[in-house]
Design a protein around this motif. Sequence first.
Motif, PDB file in Angstrom:
ATOM      1  N   GLY A 158       0.822  -1.214   0.000  1.00  0.00           N
ATOM      2  CA  GLY A 158       0.000   0.000   0.000  1.00  0.00           C
ATOM      3  C   GLY A 158       0.853   1.260   0.000  1.00  0.00           C
ATOM      4  O   GLY A 158       0.388   2.330  -0.410  1.00  0.00           O
ATOM      5  N   ASP A 159       2.090   1.156   0.415  1.00  0.00           N
ATOM      6  CA  ASP A 159       2.986   2.314   0.476  1.00  0.00           C
ATOM      7  C   ASP A 159       3.832   2.345  -0.802  1.00  0.00           C
ATOM      8  O   ASP A 159       4.759   1.557  -0.976  1.00  0.00           O
ATOM      9  N   LEU A 160       3.505   3.285  -1.710  1.00  0.00           N
ATOM     10  CA  LEU A 160       4.139   3.324  -3.030  1.00  0.00           C
ATOM     11  C   LEU A 160       5.656   3.460  -2.957  1.00  0.00           C
ATOM     12  O   LEU A 160       6.387   2.867  -3.753  1.00  0.00           O
ATOM     13  N   ARG A 161       6.137   4.267  -1.980  1.00  0.00           N
ATOM     14  CA  ARG A 161       7.591   4.507  -1.896  1.00  0.00           C
ATOM     15  C   ARG A 161       8.343   3.253  -1.447  1.00  0.00           C
ATOM     16  O   ARG A 161       9.507   3.059  -1.748  1.00  0.00           O
ATOM     17  N   GLU A 162       7.627   2.381  -0.696  1.00  0.00           N
ATOM     18  CA  GLU A 162       8.278   1.206  -0.125  1.00  0.00           C
ATOM     19  C   GLU A 162       8.080  -0.061  -0.969  1.00  0.00           C
ATOM     20  O   GLU A 162       8.617  -1.111  -0.651  1.00  0.00           O
ATOM     21  N   ARG A 163       7.271   0.075  -2.019  1.00  0.00           N
ATOM     22  CA  ARG A 163       6.847  -1.132  -2.739  1.00  0.00           C
ATOM     23  C   ARG A 163       8.004  -1.799  -3.495  1.00  0.00           C
ATOM     24  O   ARG A 163       8.621  -1.171  -4.345  1.00  0.00           O
ATOM     25  N   PRO A 164       8.278  -3.089  -3.193  1.00  0.00           N
ATOM     26  CA  PRO A 164       9.332  -3.812  -3.913  1.00  0.00           C
ATOM     27  C   PRO A 164       8.799  -4.315  -5.253  1.00  0.00           C
ATOM     28  O   PRO A 164       7.605  -4.186  -5.543  1.00  0.00           O
ATOM     29  N   THR A 165       9.682  -4.914  -6.062  1.00  0.00           N
ATOM     30  CA  THR A 165       9.227  -5.505  -7.333  1.00  0.00           C
ATOM     31  C   THR A 165       9.022  -7.005  -7.200  1.00  0.00           C
ATOM     32  O   THR A 165       8.496  -7.643  -8.107  1.00  0.00           O
TER      33      THR A 165
ATOM     34  N   CYS B 171       6.079 -19.303   2.871  1.00  0.00           N
ATOM     35  CA  CYS B 171       5.357 -20.502   2.428  1.00  0.00           C
ATOM     36  C   CYS B 171       4.287 -20.081   1.424  1.00  0.00           C
ATOM     37  O   CYS B 171       4.016 -18.891   1.266  1.00  0.00           O
ATOM     38  N   ASP B 172       3.667 -21.061   0.780  1.00  0.00           N
ATOM     39  CA  ASP B 172       2.695 -20.751  -0.267  1.00  0.00           C
ATOM     40  C   ASP B 172       1.454 -20.032   0.251  1.00  0.00           C
ATOM     41  O   ASP B 172       0.877 -19.195  -0.445  1.00  0.00           O
ATOM     42  N   GLU B 173       1.009 -20.375   1.472  1.00  0.00           N
ATOM     43  CA  GLU B 173      -0.190 -19.702   1.980  1.00  0.00           C
ATOM     44  C   GLU B 173       0.055 -18.202   2.105  1.00  0.00           C
ATOM     45  O   GLU B 173      -0.784 -17.382   1.726  1.00  0.00           O
ATOM     46  N   VAL B 174       1.218 -17.841   2.603  1.00  0.00           N
ATOM     47  CA  VAL B 174       1.570 -16.420   2.711  1.00  0.00           C
ATOM     48  C   VAL B 174       1.700 -15.805   1.311  1.00  0.00           C
ATOM     49  O   VAL B 174       1.235 -14.694   1.056  1.00  0.00           O
ATOM     50  N   ALA B 175       2.294 -16.557   0.366  1.00  0.00           N
ATOM     51  CA  ALA B 175       2.459 -16.062  -1.003  1.00  0.00           C
ATOM     52  C   ALA B 175       1.111 -15.799  -1.664  1.00  0.00           C
ATOM     53  O   ALA B 175       0.909 -14.764  -2.306  1.00  0.00           O
ATOM     54  N   ILE B 176       0.177 -16.732  -1.494  1.00  0.00           N
ATOM     55  CA  ILE B 176      -1.147 -16.584  -2.121  1.00  0.00           C
ATOM     56  C   ILE B 176      -1.907 -15.424  -1.485  1.00  0.00           C
ATOM     57  O   ILE B 176      -2.554 -14.632  -2.169  1.00  0.00           O
ATOM     58  N   GLY B 177      -1.796 -15.285  -0.178  1.00  0.00           N
ATOM     59  CA  GLY B 177      -2.405 -14.125   0.505  1.00  0.00           C
ATOM     60  C   GLY B 177      -1.852 -12.821  -0.070  1.00  0.00           C
ATOM     61  O   GLY B 177      -2.605 -11.865  -0.317  1.00  0.00           O
ATOM     62  N   ALA B 178      -0.554 -12.792  -0.317  1.00  0.00           N
ATOM     63  CA  ALA B 178       0.074 -11.584  -0.868  1.00  0.00           C
ATOM     64  C   ALA B 178      -0.398 -11.322  -2.300  1.00  0.00           C
ATOM     65  O   ALA B 178      -0.623 -10.172  -2.693  1.00  0.00           O
ATOM     66  N   MET B 179      -0.582 -12.398  -3.086  1.00  0.00           N
ATOM     67  CA  MET B 179      -1.065 -12.224  -4.463  1.00  0.00           C
ATOM     68  C   MET B 179      -2.483 -11.657  -4.477  1.00  0.00           C
ATOM     69  O   MET B 179      -2.817 -10.803  -5.297  1.00  0.00           O
ATOM     70  N   ILE B 180      -3.299 -12.138  -3.553  1.00  0.00           N
ATOM     71  CA  ILE B 180      -4.679 -11.642  -3.484  1.00  0.00           C
ATOM     72  C   ILE B 180      -4.662 -10.162  -3.070  1.00  0.00           C
ATOM     73  O   ILE B 180      -5.393  -9.338  -3.617  1.00  0.00           O
ATOM     74  N   ALA B 181      -3.789  -9.819  -2.123  1.00  0.00           N
ATOM     75  CA  ALA B 181      -3.649  -8.423  -1.695  1.00  0.00           C
ATOM     76  C   ALA B 181      -3.230  -7.543  -2.882  1.00  0.00           C
ATOM     77  O   ALA B 181      -3.775  -6.453  -3.094  1.00  0.00           O
ATOM     78  N   ALA B 182      -2.268  -8.031  -3.675  1.00  0.00           N
ATOM     79  CA  ALA B 182      -1.787  -7.255  -4.827  1.00  0.00           C
ATOM     80  C   ALA B 182      -2.933  -6.982  -5.798  1.00  0.00           C
ATOM     81  O   ALA B 182      -3.116  -5.855  -6.274  1.00  0.00           O
ATOM     82  N   ARG B 183      -3.739  -8.012  -6.062  1.00  0.00           N
ATOM     83  CA  ARG B 183      -4.862  -7.837  -6.996  1.00  0.00           C
ATOM     84  C   ARG B 183      -5.857  -6.815  -6.461  1.00  0.00           C
ATOM     85  O   ARG B 183      -6.371  -6.000  -7.207  1.00  0.00           O
ATOM     86  N   ARG B 184      -6.120  -6.876  -5.170  1.00  0.00           N
ATOM     87  CA  ARG B 184      -7.046  -5.911  -4.561  1.00  0.00           C
ATOM     88  C   ARG B 184      -6.533  -4.486  -4.729  1.00  0.00           C
ATOM     89  O   ARG B 184      -7.298  -3.540  -4.891  1.00  0.00           O
ATOM     90  N   LEU B 185      -5.198  -4.334  -4.653  1.00  0.00           N
ATOM     91  CA  LEU B 185      -4.582  -3.010  -4.741  1.00  0.00           C
ATOM     92  C   LEU B 185      -4.333  -2.606  -6.188  1.00  0.00           C
ATOM     93  O   LEU B 185      -3.759  -1.548  -6.455  1.00  0.00           O
ATOM     94  N   GLY B 186      -4.750  -3.449  -7.136  1.00  0.00           N
ATOM     95  CA  GLY B 186      -4.579  -3.110  -8.551  1.00  0.00           C
ATOM     96  C   GLY B 186      -3.156  -3.265  -9.045  1.00  0.00           C
ATOM     97  O   GLY B 186      -2.765  -2.662 -10.043  1.00  0.00           O
ATOM     98  N   ILE B 187      -2.358  -4.068  -8.351  1.00  0.00           N
ATOM     99  CA  ILE B 187      -0.971  -4.303  -8.754  1.00  0.00           C
ATOM    100  C   ILE B 187      -0.923  -5.618  -9.524  1.00  0.00           C
ATOM    101  O   ILE B 187      -1.139  -6.684  -8.940  1.00  0.00           O
ATOM    102  N   PRO B 188      -0.677  -5.571 -10.841  1.00  0.00           N
ATOM    103  CA  PRO B 188      -0.713  -6.824 -11.605  1.00  0.00           C
ATOM    104  C   PRO B 188       0.465  -7.744 -11.271  1.00  0.00           C
ATOM    105  O   PRO B 188       1.606  -7.301 -11.191  1.00  0.00           O
ATOM    106  N   VAL B 189       0.134  -9.029 -11.053  1.00  0.00           N
ATOM    107  CA  VAL B 189       1.135 -10.080 -10.839  1.00  0.00           C
ATOM    108  C   VAL B 189       1.182 -10.923 -12.108  1.00  0.00           C
ATOM    109  O   VAL B 189       0.126 -11.376 -12.564  1.00  0.00           O
TER     110      VAL B 189
END
Lengths: 346, 346
Positions: free
Chosen positions: A232-239, A245-263
């Motif tokens: 959510g913080d544009l200045r801090e956003r990594p690439t 683990c995968d559960e954390v990874a999938i949670g992060a992917m869903i968060a990215a989609r919600r924020l309009g960040i294409p994966v």
Amino acid sequence: MTGIADVARSAGVSKATASRALSGSSQVSDQTRRRVRAAADALGYVPSTSAVSLATGRTRAVGVVMPYLTRWFFAEVLEGIQSVLLREGLDLTLYDARPGTEGRARVFEDFLARQRFDGLIAVGLEPDDHELERLVSIGRPVVSVIGGGEGTTSVAIDDLHAARRATEHLLALGHTDVVFVGGAGDGRGPSVDAIRLEGYRDTMREAGLLPRHVAALTSLPGGYAAAVDLLGDLRERPTALVAVCDEVAIGAMIAARRLGIPVPAALSVVGIDDHEYAEMFALTTLAQNPREQGAAAARLLCAHLGDPDLAPSTERLQARLVVRSSTAPVPGREGVMVSDTGLARD
Amino acid sequence: MTGIADVARSAGVSKATASRALSGSSQVSDQTRRRVRAAADALGYVPSTSAVSLATGRTRAVGVVMPYLTRWFFAEVLEGIQSVLLREGLDLTLYDARPGTEGRARVFEDFLARQRFDGLIAVGLEPDDHELERLVSIGRPVVSVIGGGEGTTSVAIDDLHAARRATEHLLALGHTDVVFVGGAGDGRGPSVDAIRLEGYRDTMREAGLLPRHVAALTSLPGGYAAAVDLLGDLRERPTALVAVCDEVAIGAMIAARRLGIPVPAALSVVGIDDHEYAEMFALTTLAQNPREQGAAAARLLCAHLGDPDLAPSTERLQARLVVRSSTAPVPGREGVMVSDTGLARD
């Protein structure tokens, strides 16, 4: 209900002999054993395991101690253990030992001391010193799946290597701003999380890059919450993200989609597990097989039950990089995009 | 290791008396019992359960038979059962009975016949006639969590009612083209799926609407696959889905997002469960609490163990509508949108 007395009478032997014959004691001749078994089969006799246990000193049960029953990894390990024990005719007695609970204290102080098992499988147990002492004092073979102590028989993947491979995969794609998501990062929490974080940090430092870590609860919602905060913080956003683990990874992917960040166009994500949801989310991951780890632990325990003098051993499995479409070259370097097959060989 | 002989010697009684005293036998005076217990405590004696079992006819263990260990519902039920058994000092022996496997046959033919438990909890077992006969022939109390037979003690939610409530919620929002996703729909598969489908069908027919059903595997990827197929066809696309459970509902929501169909603006989705992921996906659902169902089943079993003459009973729990933001008025009727609170009371 047919009792041992009926079997003994039918086979023309004493109750003690019938009992020994059915429990496989070597004090009984093969001929007698066959006669008693035939009588037992004909009468449909199933031995009371309490009696067998007193006669042989064996319970024909294996205790499984694990801190979580509802997490994917643990449930898969349990199924792997169960599949082997079922084939061996061994019961599985389950002990729920969630860290910091009164129930865990009772398991160690009371349940384990009853010794209702021939051996134990400890899954991700991470016992403290006192608990380790209790485990050793039981005097039965113990096999660990992750989180076992040095010098004990254990099965695990090489977590350091898995995290290194995950990180190297992203570096090879040109990413330099890579964040590790998951684990407590303060030395508390499961050692497997700490080891994976270490593997990521080593790899980043060796490449002259700055490691960054964001703590997360080890679950899909945990990864989601951590990623929303980070992304959510544009200045801090990594690439790119390496998830614990995968559960954390999938949670992060869903968060990215919600924020309009294409994966993966704007964010690459790599996990460790090959969770049952990984394929659906097209997640690139380091694949391990917890069911196979559970089965391997059960086979090792059976070997130790069969030969008490067997030396402790460590079965270290390697996770395998599976490239799907959650990872891509860093934005601006799309020109170097290689095929999935090419990446899998990197 | 301290044995019963040491306790007996220290308390000045025979081994048989010491054993009876520690197992709670009524043939021992209170005074003797206290003396033996004090001696056992002083010596740190933990009774061998095999010996206790022979003396009392009790194993102090409860068998849990379930077809899946890795599914959310079953793992939660197992944790609920474990929490109660731990408090009662009872061991949990786990039997994995996946339908149609050789392992399941062995559990019924061999493991259950050994009677290494005082009673059984069957979770979603759906035994066939032969299996039911085996269960009954064991002659120990059995409590079911979903999928139990008539006249047996069981715990379950009212599935018919839950599916009706889910469907009515969508009808109240003006939806008329509502599809039920999940279950086999051909009379095979778990009866709970069939009952939920029936509740949906009844509600649609009573409203003069045509029920439509799409089969899906009971999992997140199963819901995803079924929804991609259903929603990908523009002519067939409904405005709302009732999913057989939350995992199927969440899979369908992810499919909708992939297809560019906004939830809830163009598609409403309602589930049944209140899965751990439901909040993260803002899923409207009929909430049940499997952990509480497991605990209730364990308490019921303990009651039956304490009083063999207790009549069978059914504990029927009601699922509760939780409105989040996966459901909204049918497109074109947004004007009637009411607040979440309003919907929760509908």
